[in-house]
Design a protein around this motif. Structure first.
Motif, short mmCIF file in Angstrom:
data_model
loop_
_atom_site.label_atom_id
_atom_site.label_comp_id
_atom_site.label_asym_id
_atom_site.label_seq_id
_atom_site.Cartn_x
_atom_site.Cartn_y
_atom_site.Cartn_z
N LEU A 196 2.64 1.53 -9.54
CA LEU A 196 1.49 0.89 -10.17
C LEU A 196 0.16 1.57 -9.84
O LEU A 196 -0.86 1.25 -10.45
CB LEU A 196 1.41 -0.59 -9.74
N VAL A 197 0.18 2.47 -8.88
CA VAL A 197 -1.07 3.11 -8.45
C VAL A 197 -1.71 3.89 -9.59
O VAL A 197 -2.90 3.70 -9.90
CB VAL A 197 -0.82 4.02 -7.23
N ALA A 198 -0.95 4.77 -10.21
CA ALA A 198 -1.53 5.61 -11.28
C ALA A 198 -2.02 4.76 -12.46
O ALA A 198 -3.14 4.97 -12.95
CB ALA A 198 -0.52 6.66 -11.74
N PRO A 199 -1.23 3.80 -12.98
CA PRO A 199 -1.74 2.98 -14.09
C PRO A 199 -3.01 2.22 -13.74
O PRO A 199 -3.92 2.09 -14.59
CB PRO A 199 -0.58 2.01 -14.36
N PHE A 200 -3.11 1.70 -12.50
CA PHE A 200 -4.32 0.97 -12.11
C PHE A 200 -5.53 1.91 -12.09
O PHE A 200 -6.60 1.56 -12.61
CB PHE A 200 -4.13 0.32 -10.74
N LEU A 201 -5.37 3.08 -11.50
CA LEU A 201 -6.50 4.00 -11.40
C LEU A 201 -6.86 4.63 -12.74
O LEU A 201 -7.99 5.08 -12.93
CB LEU A 201 -6.20 5.07 -10.35
N GLU A 202 -5.91 4.67 -13.66
CA GLU A 202 -6.25 5.12 -15.02
C GLU A 202 -7.17 4.09 -15.70
O GLU A 202 -8.07 4.45 -16.45
CB GLU A 202 -4.98 5.32 -15.84
N LEU A 203 -6.93 2.81 -15.42
CA LEU A 203 -7.78 1.76 -15.98
C LEU A 203 -9.14 1.71 -15.30
O LEU A 203 -10.15 1.42 -15.94
CB LEU A 203 -7.09 0.40 -15.83
N TYR A 204 -9.16 1.97 -13.98
CA TYR A 204 -10.39 1.85 -13.20
C TYR A 204 -10.61 3.13 -12.39
O TYR A 204 -10.45 3.15 -11.16
CB TYR A 204 -10.30 0.63 -12.28
N PRO A 205 -10.99 4.21 -13.06
CA PRO A 205 -11.08 5.52 -12.39
C PRO A 205 -12.18 5.60 -11.34
O PRO A 205 -12.16 6.51 -10.50
CB PRO A 205 -11.32 6.49 -13.54
N ALA A 206 -13.15 4.69 -11.36
CA ALA A 206 -14.25 4.74 -10.39
C ALA A 206 -13.88 4.06 -9.07
O ALA A 206 -14.66 4.09 -8.12
CB ALA A 206 -15.50 4.10 -10.97
N VAL A 207 -12.70 3.44 -9.01
CA VAL A 207 -12.23 2.81 -7.77
C VAL A 207 -11.57 3.87 -6.89
O VAL A 207 -10.84 4.73 -7.38
CB VAL A 207 -11.23 1.67 -8.08
N GLN A 208 -11.83 3.79 -5.59
CA GLN A 208 -11.13 4.63 -4.61
C GLN A 208 -10.15 3.75 -3.86
O GLN A 208 -10.54 2.99 -2.96
CB GLN A 208 -12.11 5.29 -3.64
N LEU A 209 -8.88 3.82 -4.23
CA LEU A 209 -7.87 2.92 -3.68
C LEU A 209 -7.32 3.47 -2.37
O LEU A 209 -6.95 4.63 -2.26
CB LEU A 209 -6.73 2.76 -4.70
N ASP A 210 -7.28 2.60 -1.38
CA ASP A 210 -6.72 2.92 -0.06
C ASP A 210 -5.56 1.96 0.16
O ASP A 210 -5.77 0.76 0.38
CB ASP A 210 -7.79 2.75 1.01
N LEU A 211 -4.32 2.46 0.07
CA LEU A 211 -3.13 1.61 0.16
C LEU A 211 -2.42 1.88 1.48
O LEU A 211 -1.96 3.00 1.73
CB LEU A 211 -2.20 1.91 -1.02
N ARG A 212 -2.33 0.86 2.34
CA ARG A 212 -1.69 0.99 3.64
C ARG A 212 -0.40 0.17 3.65
O ARG A 212 -0.45 -1.05 3.40
CB ARG A 212 -2.62 0.51 4.75
N LEU A 213 0.71 0.82 3.96
CA LEU A 213 2.00 0.15 4.01
C LEU A 213 2.43 -0.04 5.46
O LEU A 213 2.49 0.92 6.23
CB LEU A 213 3.06 0.95 3.25
N THR A 214 2.71 -1.28 5.84
CA THR A 214 3.15 -1.59 7.20
C THR A 214 3.94 -2.89 7.18
O THR A 214 3.69 -3.77 6.34
CB THR A 214 1.96 -1.73 8.15
N ASP A 215 4.90 -3.00 8.08
CA ASP A 215 5.67 -4.24 8.20
C ASP A 215 5.07 -5.18 9.23
O ASP A 215 5.63 -6.23 9.54
CB ASP A 215 7.13 -3.92 8.55
N ASN A 216 3.92 -4.81 9.80
CA ASN A 216 3.17 -5.70 10.68
C ASN A 216 1.97 -6.23 9.92
O ASN A 216 1.33 -5.50 9.17
CB ASN A 216 2.68 -4.94 11.93
N HIS A 217 1.67 -7.51 10.13
CA HIS A 217 0.55 -8.10 9.41
C HIS A 217 -0.77 -7.54 9.95
O HIS A 217 -1.05 -7.60 11.13
CB HIS A 217 0.55 -9.62 9.57
#
Length: 325
Positions: free
Chosen positions: A120-141
């Protein structure tokens, strides 16, 4: 009412409030002055004027250390909240007539992120190209305040204090196996039959070793026994796909495999009760981010595309499963 002395003091209260918060967080007047790009004497005058206005000391000062007084502790807590609310208001107003832009920080569990968020990252940033998305994946809250997160996608209800939550889907767990396993070993008809099967067990340091199976009326508990256990769900999934045995999975992890027939439900009239994974998948965010345009568009984008991912498709549900919602 403020005293005459307090009324006579000319003070940039917001500037002094921000200065106090940075002094406390950085531990010294000089560090706060460097960050705010002003002279240390300027910071000191702001705090002195603030204390004069309030009529109480806010900081204990020494050569190498500053500490909050009792009044300072109260003021600091309120100041942090007020500054966060003000900054959020300024962001909201600035965003009203413009497209969503700027940094946007999202966190989610590792397997969930790889399976559902990565596409979903690419489709979201295609819609909102001025957003700088920082996605952090972790199994700890993650601590959303300390980590600076705008949105947290997680399962379960055990971390949601002081957050606004939006359910995405039920979070159902089931037992399943590959068709080849059932062809060799037969199918269990009830939870007690699992004693005759090779059960692949997921390990969690805080988890219950038993499987608790509910048919919507009663819960039956069994101790799964088999020749493989692991603390890694994707490892267990590969073993299950290879026909090794029966394992417990949340539906979001195996939904596509159930739809394709690569995996089949072992006890279709039962769901697993799991206190760790909970009953729902949520999006959560801080109250001061509720009006942010970029957070809102991310929530709406994710909610539309992730709706129902933790549930069996309706055509696969038995009446008993449907009653166990």
């Amino acid at each position: 009412m403020p005293s005459k002395k307090a009324r006579d003091v000319s003070l940039d209260q917001l500037g002094a409030m921000r200065a106090l918060v940075r002094i406390v967080e950085l531990g010294s007047f000089s560090a706060a002055a460097r960050e705010l790009k002003v002279a240390t004497s300027t910071i000191a005058r702001k705090i002195t004027a603030l204390e004069a206005m309030l009529g109480v000391p806010l900081l204990h000062r020494s050569t190498h250390h500053v500490a909050l007084t009792e009044a300072g502790t109260l003021y600091h807590a309120r100041a942090v909240s007020m500054i966060a609310d003000l900054d959020d208001t300024l962001r909201v107003v600035a965003e009203l007539d413009s497209a969503p832009s700027g940094p946007l920080k999202l966190t989610a569990p590792v397997a969930f992120g790889r399976r559902y968020l990565a596409p979903l990252v690419a489709p979201f940033l295609e819609l909102y190209p001025a957003v700088q998305l920082d996605l952090r994946l972790t199994d700890n809250h993650n601590d959303m305040v300390m980590g600076g997160f705008d949105l947290d996608i997680h399962e379960g209800e055990n971390y949601l204090d002081n957050l606004i939550v939006q359910p995405i889907s039920r979070n159902d767990s089931i037992l399943c196996a590959a068709p080849g396993y059932f062809a060799r070993r037969g199918r269990p008809c009830r939870p007690a039959d699992l004693i005759n099967h090779n059960c692949l067990r997921y390990l969690h340091p805080e988890g219950d070793r038993r499987w608790h199976l509910s048919d919507g009326k009663a819960v039956q508990s069994v101790m799964p026994l088999g020749n493989l256990q692991s603390d890694h769900s994707e490892l267990l999934l590969e073993a299950t796909r290879a026909g090794l045995g029966i394992a417990e999975f949340e539906i979001w992890l195996i939904r596509d495999l159930l739809v394709s027939g690569e995996l089949e439900v072992a006890l279709p009239d039962y769901r697993l009760e799991n206190a760790l994974t909970g009953r729902q998948i949520y999006m959560a965010y801080l109250p001061n981010r509720r009006f942010s345009t970029k957070v809102r568009v991310l929530r709406e984008f994710m909610a539309e595309r992730l709706k129902g991912i933790g549930e069996l498709p309706e055509r696969m549900q038995t009446p008993a499963l449907g009653a166990n919602v």
